[in-house]
Design a protein around this motif. Sequence first.
Motif, mmCIF file in Angstrom:
data_model
loop_
_atom_site.group_PDB
_atom_site.id
_atom_site.type_symbol
_atom_site.label_atom_id
_atom_site.label_comp_id
_atom_site.label_asym_id
_atom_site.label_seq_id
_atom_site.Cartn_x
_atom_site.Cartn_y
_atom_site.Cartn_z
ATOM 1 N N ARG A 93 0.847 -1.178 0.000
ATOM 2 C CA ARG A 93 0.000 0.000 0.000
ATOM 3 C C ARG A 93 0.887 1.233 0.000
ATOM 4 N N ALA A 114 -1.549 1.433 -3.622
ATOM 5 C CA ALA A 114 -1.441 0.687 -4.868
ATOM 6 C C ALA A 114 -0.513 1.406 -5.835
ATOM 7 N N GLU A 140 -9.956 0.096 -5.679
ATOM 8 C CA GLU A 140 -9.180 0.847 -4.706
ATOM 9 C C GLU A 140 -10.120 1.588 -3.765
ATOM 10 N N ASP A 169 -6.693 2.783 2.411
ATOM 11 C CA ASP A 169 -6.126 2.848 1.065
ATOM 12 C C ASP A 169 -5.879 1.451 0.514
ATOM 13 N N TRP A 204 -6.556 -2.160 -1.550
ATOM 14 C CA TRP A 204 -6.908 -2.426 -2.951
ATOM 15 C C TRP A 204 -6.827 -3.917 -3.239
#
Length: 265
Positions: free
Chosen positions: A39, A41, A72, A199, A201
Amino acid sequence: MTHIPRSADAIAADRARYEEHQRKGLNAAPKALPAPSPRPAPAPAGVIWAETVPGGWYYTCRLARGQSLRLEAGGLGGSVSLAAWSAADSSERQNLPDTCKLQWTTDLKKGRVVFSDMGRVLFSITEDSAGANDALSGGMPARAPFTPAFRSTRENMILATAKLGLDKRDLPALLTFFAPVRVDGEGQFFWNPALLNGDDWVELRAEQDLLIALSNTRHPLDPTTGPEVPSVRATRLAARPIARDDLCRTATAEAVRGFENTARA
């Protein structure tokens, strides 16, 4: 219908067969799944289309075999429920009970695959930063406890299926990403917020041509309050070469057979 009781020997024999099958399945699985994806992405390569899905909204797309869909999270408080069908025959759809049973786990994350109800692989989870995905409890039911303008997962999915030319009867059980649902020692579902970062994804690789429907809503077990749900970024990516020892394709004996079934179709 007359119930015929089974003997203790027959029950024990069935149990022994089950345990032997389980042993073979577990022994074929990798000793450890890969580390979570980093993280934040990285910048995506080979972008075909990118869409921002607002909180409370839905998204549909078609994925060709080999293409990937990246999701995301735009913050905490939203979860993305997904349904998938074969584009060639929409009566073939994702089957989460079989997916969990065949891979001996409900913990669907990087390195796992999702099966259809015909024993074929629909998509692989090739990237996943948190492993906080829910294959057990589904999304927000029809009566969402937010504002009247905030649609539930169920309502979104009905609209999404119609857009794909399908019906609500075609909806399978949903796989929900960014939803850290776990089961305690008493068999009760609980929410583990420590698994999420805001955050996170995932990337899903289509293993056959697919129809995809997404709903970005708050999960019913999420203790977050208030009507606001962050947007999610959905990005379609071009196909990339797949290694012969690709983990998703080789992690379990059941996955190997699932890909063999997919190749024969």
